[in-house]
Design a protein around this motif. Sequence first.
Motif, short mmCIF file in Angstrom:
data_model
loop_
_atom_site.label_atom_id
_atom_site.label_comp_id
_atom_site.label_asym_id
_atom_site.label_seq_id
_atom_site.Cartn_x
_atom_site.Cartn_y
_atom_site.Cartn_z
N LEU A 301 65.10 -4.65 44.03
CA LEU A 301 65.48 -4.91 42.63
C LEU A 301 66.81 -4.22 42.36
CD1 LEU A 301 62.08 -4.38 40.72
CD2 LEU A 301 63.19 -6.56 41.27
N SER A 302 67.60 -4.77 41.44
CA SER A 302 68.96 -4.27 41.25
C SER A 302 69.07 -3.09 40.29
CB SER A 302 69.87 -5.41 40.76
OG SER A 302 69.41 -5.91 39.51
N LYS A 303 68.13 -2.96 39.33
CA LYS A 303 68.27 -1.92 38.30
C LYS A 303 67.13 -0.90 38.30
CE LYS A 303 70.72 -5.06 35.14
NZ LYS A 303 70.65 -5.74 33.80
N GLY A 304 65.90 -1.36 38.40
CA GLY A 304 64.77 -0.44 38.47
C GLY A 304 64.18 -0.04 37.14
N GLN A 305 64.58 -0.69 36.04
CA GLN A 305 63.99 -0.37 34.75
C GLN A 305 62.64 -1.07 34.60
OE1 GLN A 305 65.83 -2.92 35.18
NE2 GLN A 305 65.60 -4.45 33.58
N MET A 306 61.84 -0.64 33.61
CA MET A 306 60.60 -1.34 33.32
C MET A 306 60.57 -1.73 31.86
SD MET A 306 56.58 -0.25 33.64
CE MET A 306 56.38 0.39 31.98
N TYR A 307 60.17 -2.96 31.59
CA TYR A 307 60.02 -3.46 30.23
C TYR A 307 58.54 -3.68 29.98
CZ TYR A 307 60.69 -6.34 26.04
OH TYR A 307 60.66 -6.84 24.75
N GLU A 308 58.02 -3.00 28.96
CA GLU A 308 56.58 -3.02 28.67
C GLU A 308 56.28 -3.93 27.48
OE1 GLU A 308 53.04 0.05 27.22
OE2 GLU A 308 55.08 0.79 27.62
N THR A 309 55.28 -4.78 27.66
CA THR A 309 54.90 -5.68 26.57
C THR A 309 53.42 -6.01 26.67
OG1 THR A 309 55.56 -7.69 25.37
CG2 THR A 309 55.43 -7.83 27.76
N ASP A 310 52.94 -6.86 25.76
CA ASP A 310 51.56 -7.32 25.77
C ASP A 310 51.50 -8.69 25.12
OD1 ASP A 310 51.92 -6.80 23.08
OD2 ASP A 310 50.63 -5.03 23.05
N ARG A 311 50.32 -9.14 24.76
CA ARG A 311 50.19 -10.47 24.17
C ARG A 311 51.08 -10.63 22.95
NH1 ARG A 311 46.75 -14.94 23.05
NH2 ARG A 311 46.98 -15.49 20.85
#
Length: 501
Positions: A301-311
């Motif tokens: 992966l190029s950046k390594g960030q995480m985006y958190e979400t749900d329904r």
Amino acid sequence: MSKKNNPISILEDSFLSLKRYLETNINSNEAVFTASFISDLQKETASILQICSTLNQDMNFIHKLNEGVNPVFSKGLLFKAEHFFLSDIIDLYDKQPEEKSAKSQFVLAYYYDALRNKHFANENSINELNQLVSTVDFKNLLLKIKEENRIKSSNAQQNQCLLPEVLSEKKHIKLEEILLKYQNFIHFAFDKKFENTLVFSNYLGLNLKKSNTDKKKSNTIAEEDTLEIVLKELNELVGLAEVKRDVSELINLLEVQKKRSQQGLKNVEITLHTVFLGPPGTGKTSVARLLSRIFKHLGFLSKGQMYETDREGLVAGYVGQTAAKVDSAVQSSLGGVLFVDEAYALTQNAFGNDYGTEAVNTLLKRMEDNREDLAVVVAGYTEPMKNFIESNPGLRSRFNRYFYFDHFNSTELFQIFESFCVKSDFTVSEEAKEKLIDIFNLLLEKKDDSFGNARTVRNIFEKCIQNQANRIVKLKKISNKTFKTLIEEDIPELKEIEIKY
């Protein structure tokens, strides 16, 4: 609350079933609303009642809500979440500058009937309902309901929307969900949309910062971050032996694949998309963040960030909005991990078809479009997640890697408790430690799949801090050691512990 003493009115008959008000006849081509519109209102208000039921289970939150009510108005009674929701949307209704049409009046009446009477007008009675909203008696009754169901606050200068205000103050997970439901009411009643939740919160006068209203956010990684640092953080997590082993094996596989590519050898396609299975509070979100950084350091992966979400972060209430929400989440995740918590909720809907399936299909397409630089991690309870993956052939083909998170044992729960203490400058006496481990053992004996693990430990820790404060506040001289030490007396009894899932 009983009807007799309730300062907020509730009709003996459901509002929209009062057929005796029908005095006029209209042609079908003059109808104000359709049967499908009523069906949409039913789904929306049923969903609101579910949210309110969840909020009502948190009595600390309900008491906090009621602190903002004028005591003369409340007469010592305790209002529930749905009372505040109804009061707030009455204020929103009156706040709109548009002339109140028959449609907007019907929407407010429908919300009232659903929230207060648990009655959902029958969509098969569409002709009668269209006649009802044109009667004088309907309009007069609506005025009466508006007057009697507006909660009076204890502070005349206070923001009238008490429910989102207290949710914001408590940094409650349901804040964004409630704000979306308020926006949906305005859309149903006045066909008005807001650009996003932040704009709407400012419209309400909450002036929330983006970080408070947008829980579904991404995190960037530090420039000095390395694979060694990530692995150290992973190994320092309490418990999770099986997960740590699975991550280690995945790293070995990816490193060998990378070296094979450098030698010009062919590789089998390896998916980074992963399913996290297990109960709440077992570190799924923390491991997902670490996994994103690992993928970045290994060059996948190029950046390594995480985006958190749900329904709620992926599914909208109207045609065309769901795909846009999914696109936004994917765009924020490119180069990193898109983490979808309680992903099974996308296809679990008790009220019939909605846009959850659209969200899944859109997500699958975006995963294919961006397969070179996106990893998706879906997480939730074990059995619902297995059913979720099996519900769609596209999910089955893209998610074939599973990490299993188990409940912590009593020793691990105490280690988590100690970590909270270290972060906040507290220590635990030996007697307190023994009592805590006994409590953890009892909790584990009674646990079910929804036991909160680390979340429950945090709840106990916060209760301990409160008990210690109550114990030492009246002491004339308090040493540094007294400030820092939690003793047996500070540990709550089992019956006092509010188990948060």
